[in-house]
Design a protein around this motif. Sequence first.
Motif, PDB file in Angstrom:
ATOM      1  N   ALA A 112       0.751  -1.211  -0.012  1.00  0.00           N
ATOM      2  CA  ALA A 112       0.195   0.158   0.064  1.00  0.00           C
ATOM      3  C   ALA A 112       0.827   1.289   0.045  1.00  0.00           C
ATOM      4  N   LEU A 113       2.016   1.246   0.729  1.00  0.00           N
ATOM      5  CA  LEU A 113       2.821   2.369   0.772  1.00  0.00           C
ATOM      6  C   LEU A 113       3.584   2.737  -0.677  1.00  0.00           C
ATOM      7  N   ILE A 114       3.517   1.566  -1.377  1.00  0.00           N
ATOM      8  CA  ILE A 114       3.886   2.065  -2.990  1.00  0.00           C
ATOM      9  C   ILE A 114       3.377   2.762  -3.428  1.00  0.00           C
ATOM     10  N   LEU A 116       1.482   5.275  -2.165  1.00  0.00           N
ATOM     11  CA  LEU A 116       1.129   6.591  -1.525  1.00  0.00           C
ATOM     12  C   LEU A 116       1.507   7.669  -2.411  1.00  0.00           C
ATOM     13  N   PRO A 117       2.585   8.018  -2.941  1.00  0.00           N
ATOM     14  CA  PRO A 117       2.747   9.053  -3.675  1.00  0.00           C
ATOM     15  C   PRO A 117       1.665   9.602  -4.791  1.00  0.00           C
ATOM     16  N   SER A 119      -1.407   9.295  -4.383  1.00  0.00           N
ATOM     17  CA  SER A 119      -2.411  10.009  -3.608  1.00  0.00           C
ATOM     18  C   SER A 119      -2.069  11.257  -2.874  1.00  0.00           C
ATOM     19  N   VAL A 120      -0.855  11.662  -3.114  1.00  0.00           N
ATOM     20  CA  VAL A 120      -0.568  12.824  -2.528  1.00  0.00           C
ATOM     21  C   VAL A 120      -0.074  13.963  -3.668  1.00  0.00           C
ATOM     22  N   SER A 121      -0.741  15.061  -3.406  1.00  0.00           N
ATOM     23  CA  SER A 121      -0.733  16.282  -4.019  1.00  0.00           C
ATOM     24  C   SER A 121       0.853  16.471  -4.768  1.00  0.00           C
ATOM     25  N   PHE A 163       9.894  11.330  -6.115  1.00  0.00           N
ATOM     26  CA  PHE A 163       8.813  11.162  -5.334  1.00  0.00           C
ATOM     27  C   PHE A 163       7.243  11.022  -6.084  1.00  0.00           C
ATOM     28  N   VAL A 166       7.774   7.190  -7.781  1.00  0.00           N
ATOM     29  CA  VAL A 166       7.865   5.991  -7.142  1.00  0.00           C
ATOM     30  C   VAL A 166       7.197   4.689  -7.457  1.00  0.00           C
TER      31      VAL A 166
ATOM     32  N   LEU B  29      11.783   3.916   0.430  1.00  0.00           N
ATOM     33  CA  LEU B  29      10.554   4.227   0.428  1.00  0.00           C
ATOM     34  C   LEU B  29      10.489   5.266   1.790  1.00  0.00           C
ATOM     35  N   ILE B  32      12.597   8.770   0.662  1.00  0.00           N
ATOM     36  CA  ILE B  32      12.017   9.485  -0.289  1.00  0.00           C
ATOM     37  C   ILE B  32      10.639   9.776   0.145  1.00  0.00           C
ATOM     38  N   VAL B  33       9.815   8.759   0.721  1.00  0.00           N
ATOM     39  CA  VAL B  33       8.513   9.350   0.890  1.00  0.00           C
ATOM     40  C   VAL B  33       7.981   9.820   2.284  1.00  0.00           C
ATOM     41  N   ALA B 211      -9.353  11.986  -5.726  1.00  0.00           N
ATOM     42  CA  ALA B 211      -7.878  12.172  -5.035  1.00  0.00           C
ATOM     43  C   ALA B 211      -7.187  12.866  -5.875  1.00  0.00           C
ATOM     44  N   GLY B 215      -5.780  17.268  -5.511  1.00  0.00           N
ATOM     45  CA  GLY B 215      -4.417  17.847  -5.472  1.00  0.00           C
ATOM     46  C   GLY B 215      -3.783  18.368  -6.660  1.00  0.00           C
ATOM     47  N   LEU B 258      -3.338  16.130   3.063  1.00  0.00           N
ATOM     48  CA  LEU B 258      -2.883  15.051   3.213  1.00  0.00           C
ATOM     49  C   LEU B 258      -3.904  13.941   3.913  1.00  0.00           C
ATOM     50  N   SER B 261      -6.604  13.064   1.629  1.00  0.00           N
ATOM     51  CA  SER B 261      -6.188  11.956   0.735  1.00  0.00           C
ATOM     52  C   SER B 261      -6.323  10.752   1.539  1.00  0.00           C
ATOM     53  N   LEU B 265      -8.030   7.055   0.439  1.00  0.00           N
ATOM     54  CA  LEU B 265      -7.292   5.998   0.202  1.00  0.00           C
ATOM     55  C   LEU B 265      -7.982   4.891   1.194  1.00  0.00           C
ATOM     56  N   HIS B 269      -9.548   1.296   0.073  1.00  0.00           N
ATOM     57  CA  HIS B 269      -9.472   0.003   0.400  1.00  0.00           C
ATOM     58  C   HIS B 269     -10.745  -0.669   1.223  1.00  0.00           C
TER      59      HIS B 269
END
Lengths: 294, 282
Positions: A112-114, A116-117, A119-121, A163, A166, B29, B32-33, B211, B215, B258, B261, B265, B269
């Motif tokens: 799920a984390l992959i 994530l970018p 859904s971020v503006s 970012f 990714v 991750l 970078i994130v 979403a 953004g 955020l 968003s 998300l 799910h």
Amino acid sequence: MTNLSMAPVPAPAGRGTEVTTETRPVRALLIGIAVAFLALFLLLPLGAVFVEAFRVGASAYFDAISEPDALAAIRLTLIVAAIAVPTNLVFGLAAAWAIAKFEFRGKSLLNALIDLPFSVSPVIAGLIYVLLFGAQGYLGPYLQSHDIQIVFALPGIVLATIFVTVPFVARELVPLMQEQGTQDEEAALSLGASGWQTFFRVTLPNVRWALLYGVVLCNARAMGEFGAVSVVSGHIRGKTNTMPLHVEILYNEYNFAAAFAVASLLALLALFTLIVKATLEWRYAGQIAASRRH
Amino acid sequence: MAGISGLALKRPSVIPGFGLAFGFALTYLGLIVLIPLGAMVVKAASLGLAGFWDIVTNPRTVAALRLSFVTSLIAAGINAVFGVVIAWVLVRYRFPAKRLLDAFVDLPFALPTAVAGIALTAIYAPNGWIGSWLAPLGIKVAYTPLGILIALVFIGLPFVVRTVQPVLEEFDREIEEAAATLGARRDQTIFRVVLPALIPAILTGFALALARAVGEYGSVIFIAGNIPYVSEIAPLLIVIRLEEFGYAEATAIGTAMLLISFGLLVFVHVVQAWRRRRFGND
């Protein structure tokens, strides 16, 4: 609505018979709506880019894409993509290897984390690096005392681009490699291949078309990213302007023909991307992820 | 987790490289994130709840967030309706240039947002291709919230099509035949048999489009006009605050977006999990 006693309607695509499809007028209406909507929202803007680009003639067009600031922007865009795409390619392979070939705790969280970018503006993607590396940021004083510039320079632009891109390679590889399972790798290993041999000679060839698919999409976004790069670039003409930022500057100077000329290069990139994508989906449908097969 | 016993992180396997691949992916991750996003949230937390609330409820911020949300909701709704029609037509019917049109649906993913932004502005500006037809009717599109809506419809177009399309392709036509055999009219079959099965996919596509739209920056700012309280979207307000060195404001607005968003998300799910329970595995 449906008159079952009328003459048989020729069956459309698929296994449809007259009871599982619509009457001819309804079909024509739905096709008309879909085509009109796509033409209005997709074809018209794309056409506008090329028409506006050549509005004042071909020589102005070629001047606009060959003047030094434009060339600097093209060069920077290529450099950024040349760093960001391979970096995310390596990440995608590593993440897919871990997720697809092993069972471990927290796997679905990592998966799920992959994403994530996405859904971020993009603006937030730029903002977070300004907050970290900017003059007022957490690491700002340290970076300044060591004369390292990240924000408003190449490293910041590369980071923001990485970012936002990714997920591209990883999300193509993970489902495909999960589908392929581990038998091929286990066979190679049992025949005496080393781990790296197995990876380069068995796994990589198995996923090569999906990999290309992800790389092409990743590259399109990396070269075209605007919001995230805009926040961290500083807009120094000829230095930290990528192609999309150069388009913005020309446009805001009312130099519309030049703005659309540079934009047309990006539109060509988009067309190239769509052609490669469609070709891969059509030609190698069985060798890219299940969710991509049409 | 099935097959992982006791305190072990992973199930034993003959395949090597888990440590390297997992470690690299997680570190990457993280750097970078996760750490940068975390830094923003920490900075927002340092404002305190009252400070955060003050910024987020500032009238200009509220106006920008509301504009972003309302236009994004409407755009995602438009995309849900037309996305289903487009997916239906692409899966069920045969017509000339269908494959070409199918490939074209992804244009908003491939075309850089700034290019889309200036192209849409050229079309809908008062002297533009369509704008010059609408102007005599008193309809202004570019430089109004309507222009923002057009840009957001463009950017969200592929999401619903691409989530509905595979589900429709897998849909068993024998169920439709059964409905027809039992005496259902075609419209009854579509609205009471086929569409309910598509709802999870439609909702997923709707949430993804929403979403993305909330953004979105590049395609909107050229056509929006960017007048505070009227046509200034939330991402633009972040950029404006940053340019004024208003880091606290930018951080607070960014964190609020955020959180929203994340909500979307989680929604996606939950819908996916519901779909798997109700309609079986995909």
